[in-house]
Design a protein around this motif. Structure first.
Motif, mmCIF file in Angstrom:
data_model
loop_
_atom_site.group_PDB
_atom_site.id
_atom_site.type_symbol
_atom_site.label_atom_id
_atom_site.label_comp_id
_atom_site.label_asym_id
_atom_site.label_seq_id
_atom_site.Cartn_x
_atom_site.Cartn_y
_atom_site.Cartn_z
ATOM 1 N N GLU A 24 1.003 -1.103 -0.217
ATOM 2 C CA GLU A 24 -0.067 0.069 -0.578
ATOM 3 C C GLU A 24 1.120 0.965 -0.314
ATOM 4 O O GLU A 24 1.930 1.261 0.648
ATOM 5 N N THR A 93 -4.985 -0.946 -0.214
ATOM 6 C CA THR A 93 -5.849 -2.318 -0.681
ATOM 7 C C THR A 93 -7.457 -1.700 -0.693
ATOM 8 O O THR A 93 -7.531 -3.207 -1.683
ATOM 9 N N SER A 96 -6.695 -3.677 -4.983
ATOM 10 C CA SER A 96 -7.491 -5.096 -5.459
ATOM 11 C C SER A 96 -8.017 -5.744 -5.919
ATOM 12 O O SER A 96 -9.063 -5.730 -5.208
ATOM 13 N N VAL A 117 -2.828 -5.770 -2.949
ATOM 14 C CA VAL A 117 -2.393 -5.119 -2.332
ATOM 15 C C VAL A 117 -2.717 -5.491 -0.741
ATOM 16 O O VAL A 117 -3.453 -5.425 0.326
#
Length: 432
Positions: A24, A93, A96, A117
């Protein structure tokens, strides 16, 4: 779930997906080489195939749909006009998932990327566990002060520029223990609060600094200095008071050693009495730590100051290494060195049977050397006592003894001692 979906996509379309892992906050580029393709391409994201980028190679035209599907790609996308590669900057995140690139003219799927992520790992922080202590952890805005019981501590503040009144508060209930009025002319000490523990111990000077004399364990806790006019908190101190640390004592343990060669080893114990919180006992071999134990390991209350903390150690009689026992708390420590020849005696490894066998010959010799003369002296004493007793029974002495003349007659063996008479007259016998 993604692995199953990717496998199905690969099986049906013949396109192998690529797995991409990223941290991240970093940027990632999904590389494709479309230099030979002059058609339009689309980048799609997620299970619903949301179009997030589009390129018309023939007209050198690029479109980014960063507000799709929910604005998570805003100011993060970049599409390369020459090869069609997609870059996601400052990824999070939420990014992802699956990314697919299509040839819009033929409808052919050109590539698939599966991005995962991961949140950025933070640096581990070692903190003191307050579960075994009655003192709360230091808060971020406070000053931590450690002091030994019986000492004095000054909580220093410089209020010479401030002419407002101040008050010092103690504990979770903000009990006022000292005050100084505006202009710093009058000082009031409330030493009987909250329960008299500060009686005869407080001193407040004209700078606003508070001194606690002959401090004890009951004075541990939070101290706040407050501006009485504005009620602003000027400073916080978190005091932790530790009991005096005793010098450790090393002694030999009479129990058998746990090792197989118990006859050649010595068991010793390092102990310290009257321990308080955060006290630990450790054995060192040279500079290497062998074992350690602390009060928190015992899961006991430290309100009873008669607690003894002990740690055993097994050593060989012929061991020439340097061993030391260290007792410490966060502000002080004491070290005691182990002298094997002093603590572990030469015969300390023998049991009772071995000791008797080894010493039996010596005991017999000592018995003969000691008992013989004693018997002779006893016999002489008995003889002397008997002789003295005989003399005491004859008080007349040797001068009063009368000696008679002795005549020796020849013994007649064949004649009777008296002549036998025919007529014998018997007379009556009267008992007087």
């Amino acid at each position: 779930m993604y692995d199953v979906i990717l496998f199905c996509l690969w099986s049906l379309s013949g396109v192998l997906s690529e797995s991409v892992s990223v941290t991240e906050g970093d940027s990632v580029t999904l590389s494709v080489d479309l230099t030979e393709i002059k058609d339009r391409i689309l980048w799609k994201f997620g299970a619903h195939d949301v179009v997030i980028a589009e390129m018309n190679a023939e007209h050198n035209n690029i479109r980014l749909y960063e507000d799709r599907p929910d604005g998570r790609f805003t100011n993060r996308l970049e599409l390369n006009l020459h090869n069609g590669s997609l870059t996601i900057k400052n990824i999070s995140t939420k990014h992802s998932g699956l990314y697919q690139v299509f040839n819009t003219s033929s409808g052919k799927q050109l590539n698939i990327f599966n991005i995962t992520v991961y949140a950025r790992l933070t640096v581990p922080v070692i903190t003191r566990d307050s579960s075994s202590s009655s003192v709360s952890n230091c808060v971020s805005s406070s000053e931590c002060v450690s002091v030994t019981e019986g000492d004095s501590v000054t909580l220093s503040v410089d209020l010479t520029e401030m002419k407002d009144g101040i008050s010092w508060k103690f504990g979770a209930h903000d009990v006022v223990i000292a005050e100084m009025n505006a202009g710093h002319k009058n000082i009031s000490l409330y030493e009987d609060r909250p329960d008299g523990r500060f009686r005869g111990r407080l001193k407040l000077d004209h700078t606003g600094s508070l001194t606690i004399n002959n401090i004890t364990l009951t004075h541990s806790g939070l101290y706040q200095v407050i501006n009485t006019n504005t009620e602003n908190q000027l400073n916080i101190f978190n005091i932790t008071v530790y009991a005096h640390l005793s010098v450790p004592v090393i002694s030999r343990v009479s129990s058998q050693c746990s090792s197989s060669s118990s006859s050649s080893c010595c068991c010793v114990l390092c102990s310290v009495m009257n321990v308080s919180h955060d006290v630990s006992v450790s054995w060192y071999k040279g500079k290497s730590l062998l074992s350690s134990i602390s009060v928190s390991d015992l899961n006991i209350s430290v309100s009873d100051l008669n607690i003894r903390l002990s740690l055993p150690l097994e050593v060989e009689y012929q061991d020439t290494n340097t061993y030391r026992c260290v007792v410490n708390n966060p502000i002080t420590n004491h070290t005691q060195h182990l002298h094997i020849t002093h603590v572990c005696q030469v015969c300390s490894g023998l049991n009772i049977t071995q000791l008797c066998h080894k010493c039996s010959g010596f005991i017999v010799v000592m018995c003969c050397a000691v008992v013989g003369p004693v018997m002779i002296v006893a016999a002489l004493l008995i003889f002397c006592r008997k002789h003295t007793h005989t003399q005491q029974q004859d008080p007349a002495g040797e001068d009063e003894i009368t000696y008679a003349e002795t005549t020796f007659c020849k013994r007649q063996t064949h004649q009777p001692r008296c002549a036998v008479e025919d007529d014998v007259v018997y007379s009556g016998v009267m008992r007087i």
